[in-house]
Design a protein around this motif. Structure first.
Motif, PDB file in Angstrom:
ATOM      1  N   PRO A 241       0.837  -1.206   0.000  1.00 44.72           N
ATOM      2  CA  PRO A 241       0.000   0.000   0.000  1.00 44.72           C
ATOM      3  C   PRO A 241       0.869   1.252   0.000  1.00 44.72           C
ATOM      4  O   PRO A 241       1.927   1.281   0.641  1.00 44.72           O
ATOM      5  CB  PRO A 241      -0.805  -0.128   1.303  1.00 44.72           C
ATOM      6  N   ILE A 242       0.437   2.262  -0.699  1.00 42.86           N
ATOM      7  CA  ILE A 242       1.291   3.411  -0.980  1.00 42.86           C
ATOM      8  C   ILE A 242       1.796   4.109   0.286  1.00 42.86           C
ATOM      9  O   ILE A 242       2.906   4.649   0.302  1.00 42.86           O
ATOM     10  CB  ILE A 242       0.553   4.407  -1.897  1.00 42.86           C
ATOM     11  N   LEU A 243       0.996   4.083   1.359  1.00 42.88           N
ATOM     12  CA  LEU A 243       1.433   4.753   2.583  1.00 42.88           C
ATOM     13  C   LEU A 243       2.495   3.946   3.339  1.00 42.88           C
ATOM     14  O   LEU A 243       3.084   4.444   4.297  1.00 42.88           O
ATOM     15  CB  LEU A 243       0.231   5.025   3.499  1.00 42.88           C
ATOM     16  N   GLU A 244       2.726   2.688   2.901  1.00 37.95           N
ATOM     17  CA  GLU A 244       3.769   1.865   3.520  1.00 37.95           C
ATOM     18  C   GLU A 244       5.001   1.782   2.640  1.00 37.95           C
ATOM     19  O   GLU A 244       5.912   0.986   2.905  1.00 37.95           O
ATOM     20  CB  GLU A 244       3.224   0.459   3.782  1.00 37.95           C
ATOM     21  N   ALA A 245       5.044   2.597   1.573  1.00 38.61           N
ATOM     22  CA  ALA A 245       6.141   2.524   0.608  1.00 38.61           C
ATOM     23  C   ALA A 245       7.467   2.908   1.256  1.00 38.61           C
ATOM     24  O   ALA A 245       7.533   3.843   2.059  1.00 38.61           O
ATOM     25  CB  ALA A 245       5.851   3.437  -0.574  1.00 38.61           C
ATOM     26  N   GLN A 246       8.523   2.180   0.880  1.00 42.04           N
ATOM     27  CA  GLN A 246       9.888   2.467   1.342  1.00 42.04           C
ATOM     28  C   GLN A 246      10.700   2.964   0.155  1.00 42.04           C
ATOM     29  O   GLN A 246      10.692   2.336  -0.910  1.00 42.04           O
ATOM     30  CB  GLN A 246      10.539   1.204   1.917  1.00 42.04           C
ATOM     31  N   PHE A 247      11.397   4.089   0.333  1.00 44.58           N
ATOM     32  CA  PHE A 247      12.171   4.670  -0.758  1.00 44.58           C
ATOM     33  C   PHE A 247      13.665   4.438  -0.510  1.00 44.58           C
ATOM     34  O   PHE A 247      14.126   4.446   0.632  1.00 44.58           O
ATOM     35  CB  PHE A 247      11.872   6.161  -0.874  1.00 44.58           C
ATOM     36  N   PRO A 248      14.432   4.251  -1.592  1.00 43.73           N
ATOM     37  CA  PRO A 248      15.878   4.029  -1.425  1.00 43.73           C
ATOM     38  C   PRO A 248      16.554   5.248  -0.804  1.00 43.73           C
ATOM     39  O   PRO A 248      16.213   6.393  -1.118  1.00 43.73           O
ATOM     40  CB  PRO A 248      16.361   3.800  -2.870  1.00 43.73           C
ATOM     41  N   VAL A 249      17.499   5.001   0.080  1.00 45.01           N
ATOM     42  CA  VAL A 249      18.213   6.079   0.768  1.00 45.01           C
ATOM     43  C   VAL A 249      19.625   6.183   0.194  1.00 45.01           C
ATOM     44  O   VAL A 249      20.370   5.203   0.165  1.00 45.01           O
ATOM     45  CB  VAL A 249      18.290   5.808   2.288  1.00 45.01           C
ATOM     46  N   GLU A 250      19.967   7.375  -0.289  1.00 44.18           N
ATOM     47  CA  GLU A 250      21.303   7.583  -0.837  1.00 44.18           C
ATOM     48  C   GLU A 250      22.263   7.958   0.294  1.00 44.18           C
ATOM     49  O   GLU A 250      21.873   8.486   1.318  1.00 44.18           O
ATOM     50  CB  GLU A 250      21.272   8.682  -1.897  1.00 44.18           C
ATOM     51  N   GLN A 251      23.536   7.704   0.057  1.00 43.30           N
ATOM     52  CA  GLN A 251      24.552   7.964   1.084  1.00 43.30           C
ATOM     53  C   GLN A 251      25.358   9.230   0.792  1.00 43.30           C
ATOM     54  O   GLN A 251      26.486   9.372   1.234  1.00 43.30           O
ATOM     55  CB  GLN A 251      25.505   6.762   1.149  1.00 43.30           C
ATOM     56  N   ASN A 252      24.769  10.160   0.031  1.00 45.19           N
ATOM     57  CA  ASN A 252      25.520  11.368  -0.333  1.00 45.19           C
ATOM     58  C   ASN A 252      25.002  12.611   0.382  1.00 45.19           C
ATOM     59  O   ASN A 252      25.239  13.718  -0.045  1.00 45.19           O
ATOM     60  CB  ASN A 252      25.465  11.592  -1.849  1.00 45.19           C
ATOM     61  N   GLY A 253      24.260  12.400   1.449  1.00 40.67           N
ATOM     62  CA  GLY A 253      23.783  13.542   2.221  1.00 40.67           C
ATOM     63  C   GLY A 253      22.546  14.186   1.656  1.00 40.67           C
ATOM     64  O   GLY A 253      22.059  15.169   2.197  1.00 40.67           O
ATOM     65  N   ALA A 254      21.989  13.649   0.592  1.00 41.75           N
ATOM     66  CA  ALA A 254      20.798  14.256  -0.021  1.00 41.75           C
ATOM     67  C   ALA A 254      19.578  13.369   0.196  1.00 41.75           C
ATOM     68  O   ALA A 254      18.693  13.282  -0.630  1.00 41.75           O
ATOM     69  CB  ALA A 254      21.025  14.485  -1.513  1.00 41.75           C
ATOM     70  N   ASP A 255      19.555  12.664   1.355  1.00 45.72           N
ATOM     71  CA  ASP A 255      18.493  11.689   1.598  1.00 45.72           C
ATOM     72  C   ASP A 255      17.108  12.306   1.521  1.00 45.72           C
ATOM     73  O   ASP A 255      16.256  11.865   0.759  1.00 45.72           O
ATOM     74  CB  ASP A 255      18.675  11.045   2.979  1.00 45.72           C
ATOM     75  N   SER A 256      16.849  13.332   2.339  1.00 42.75           N
ATOM     76  CA  SER A 256      15.511  13.912   2.422  1.00 42.75           C
ATOM     77  C   SER A 256      15.082  14.504   1.098  1.00 42.75           C
ATOM     78  O   SER A 256      13.936  14.383   0.704  1.00 42.75           O
ATOM     79  CB  SER A 256      15.470  14.968   3.524  1.00 42.75           C
ATOM     80  N   LYS A 257      16.013  15.110   0.400  1.00 42.65           N
ATOM     81  CA  LYS A 257      15.673  15.715  -0.889  1.00 42.65           C
ATOM     82  C   LYS A 257      15.266  14.643  -1.890  1.00 42.65           C
ATOM     83  O   LYS A 257      14.296  14.779  -2.627  1.00 42.65           O
ATOM     84  CB  LYS A 257      16.858  16.518  -1.418  1.00 42.65           C
TER      85      LYS A 257
END
Length: 552
Positions: A241-257
């Motif tokens: 379900p879309i509200l449980e979606a997990q997004f890939p996290v980058e390691q370059n300090g731009a995670d939230s963006k």
């Protein structure tokens, strides 16, 4: 008519649930007692009653949750959460039904079937399976025996609707038509080939677009060779379900963006996909709650469960587009005019009162920014104002509002920074262009050219006929004035009473003249008779006026 002494076991069960939950109005209605004015229980009590009564009444509650033109917002919210709390049917029963529905033996059709239900609802449950060719599929199987329960419950609901229709509430909101609409919707839901056709149509519509990349939106494909009225086989889509979606996290300090950008892109995709359904195709998925919007493992978004769909004709689409602009401009007068254009009411509406109600409603949004305005909430308030002013709107307005409310609610939870106007703005120009020129501008131009040619050829002849009739004094006008018949009857009644009063007065004056000059017993008798007749007629006139209730 329901009664405590003559009823089926199902009716007795309904009475027990109603008594247990303390719904006094429905108790009086079911037992045949006087119950003129409908009285709804608190929202939570109504939800409990419908849940205890079983799958058919749960579906009735879900249908009512799409009708904010009939029920206040707190009832809509309570019924929107209504879910059938039913355990899945045992696999042994499901297997029997599957073997009856399949044209080939079960073992020759599927390589593997998971006997555990992935999901269980009031009408069906879903199992995961693998075809012989290795394709993963979802099996939506109708609950065994539900097709025998539904007709009996539908008959009871129609009987209740017939009772309520005798009240003012029932006549104002046409509850018989509402019960018929529910019966048709439920019978259609029991036929899975219809849901499969809706799914296919939605899949075709979303396979092409000028507003978004069609490859990023998914609707499951239907396996028609295996689908029947009680079994629907469709493509299995792996995701959450879309509200449980997990997004890939980058390691370059731009995670939230990075996550914000992904959430914004998905929100825009969803809005554009649904705006195309609403304002271009006129055929839309009417229940986009979080469980029906999936984020797939490959990053695409899927729309599931197309059992509840809505339709909008081109005229309604145009009115609703203008309504969006009127809300943005906080234009109460235009909102009132557009509401009346949508109205199905046959009774006269006081436009000034409707405009004043809209003005009071929109005034609280004057000092808010567009990003702070909840548009779906405004649409619910519009439907509530229409209900309070006895403006009867088409039932698809409830589905339209529910679709917008669910979509905006999911979008704001998924991406709190979403701004509905920012999503609409890029599409408005294209929407108005389509309304002016249609989907095929060349075809629209040619059709308009033919209409102009036909008008230019017919106009001289029609003008000649008009002038000829005017000069020969044979022109007649047929004018129909709305509500003129009640006025005419009222004037006729007034004229009759006036004539009657003059007649009574004349009799009294004649009797008085004869009585003054009476010198014989015969003249006195005539005078007394005239007085008696005048008194009787005068008394009868007064009684008739008092009985009519229009003395003042």
């Amino acid at each position: 008519m329901f009664s405590l002494t003559q009823n089926s076991s199902r009716q007795r069960e309904i009475l027990e649930v109603v008594f247990r939950n303390g719904w006094e109005y429905m108790r009086r209605l079911l037992t045949g007692s006087k119950a003129d004015k409908p009285q709804l229980p608190p929202p939570e009590v109504l939800r409990n009653v419908l849940t205890e009564l079983g799958p058919v009444y749960v579906k009735l509650g879900q249908l009512l949750s799409t009708r904010p033109d009939l029920l206040p917002a707190d009832y809509i919210n309570a019924l929107s959460e209504l879910q059938a709390r039913v355990p899945p049917v045992a696999w042994s029963e499901v297997e029997v039904l599957l073997r009856k529905q399949l044209r080939q033996p079960l073992e020759e059709t599927f390589a593997k079937i998971d006997p555990r239900a992935v999901a269980a609802g009031s009408i069906a449950q879903t199992h995961r399976a693998t075809l012989k060719n290795g394709q993963e599929v979802a099996l939506k199987v109708q609950r065994p025996g539900i097709d025998k329960v539904v007709p009996q419950d539908i008959a009871i609901i129609k009987s209740l609707a017939d009772l309520v229709s005798r009240t003012d509430f029932g006549q104002d909101y046409d509850v018989v038509a509402l019960a018929e609409e529910f019966a048709n919707a439920l019978e259609a839901e029991l036929d899975f080939t219809k849901e499969a056709s809706y799914t296919d149509q939605l899949r075709r519509n979303l396979s092409r677009s000028r507003w978004f990349d069609p490859t990023q939106i998914m609707v499951p494909a239907i396996y028609w060779e295996l689908t029947t009225e009680k079994l629907m086989v469709m493509e299995w889509l792996e995701g959450k379900p879309i509200l449980e979606a997990q997004f890939p996290v980058e390691q370059n300090g731009a995670d939230s963006k990075t996550e914000k950008e992904q959430r914004k892109a998905i929100t825009t995709l969803l809005f554009r996909a649904f705006f195309q359904q609403l304002y271009v195709d006129g055929f839309f998925h009417a229940d986009p709650h979080p469980g029906n919007l999936f984020y797939l493992q490959d990053g695409r978004v899927a729309l599931l469960d197309c059992g509840m769909v809505g339709r909008l004709d081109p005229r309604t689409q145009q009115i609703l587009t203008e309504m969006l602009l009127a809300i943005v401009d906080l234009d109460a007068q235009r909102c009132a005019q557009l509401t009346l254009q949508l109205s199905e009411s046959g009774q006269p509406i006081i436009l000034s009162r409707l405009e004043n109600d809209y003005d009071r409603m929109l005034r609280k949004y004057y000092n808010l920014s567009i990003s702070q305005i909840n548009f779906s909430e405004i649409f619910y308030e519009i439907l509530e104002l229409a209900r309070n002013n006895r403006v009867r709107l088409p039932s698809n307005m409830g589905l339209y509002s529910k679709c917008l409310a669910n979509l905006e609610g999911v979008a704001r939870t998924f991406n709190p920074e979403v701004n509905l106007l920012d999503e609409i703005k890029p599409l408005m120009t294209d929407l108005f262009r389509r309304q002016l020129l249609g989907s095929n501008p060349l075809q629209t131009f040619l059709r308009t050219a033919l209409d102009i040619k036909s008008l230019s050829l017919q106009s001289p002849r029609q003008m000649e006929l008009l002038l000829d009739r005017i000069t020969s004094e044979t022109l007649k006008w047929n004018i129909t004035i709305r509500d003129i018949d009640p006025l005419r009857r009222s004037l006729d009644d007034s004229a009759n009473r006036l004539s009657f009063s003059i007649l009574v007065g004349s009799l009294i004056m004649g009797a008085a003249i004869i009585s003054t000059g009476a010198r014989t017993s015969q003249l006195s008798l005539i005078s007394n008779i005239l007085f008696g007749v005048a008194s009787f007629l005068g008394l009868w006139l007064i009684v008739s006026i008092l009985k009519s209730g229009r003395l003042k």
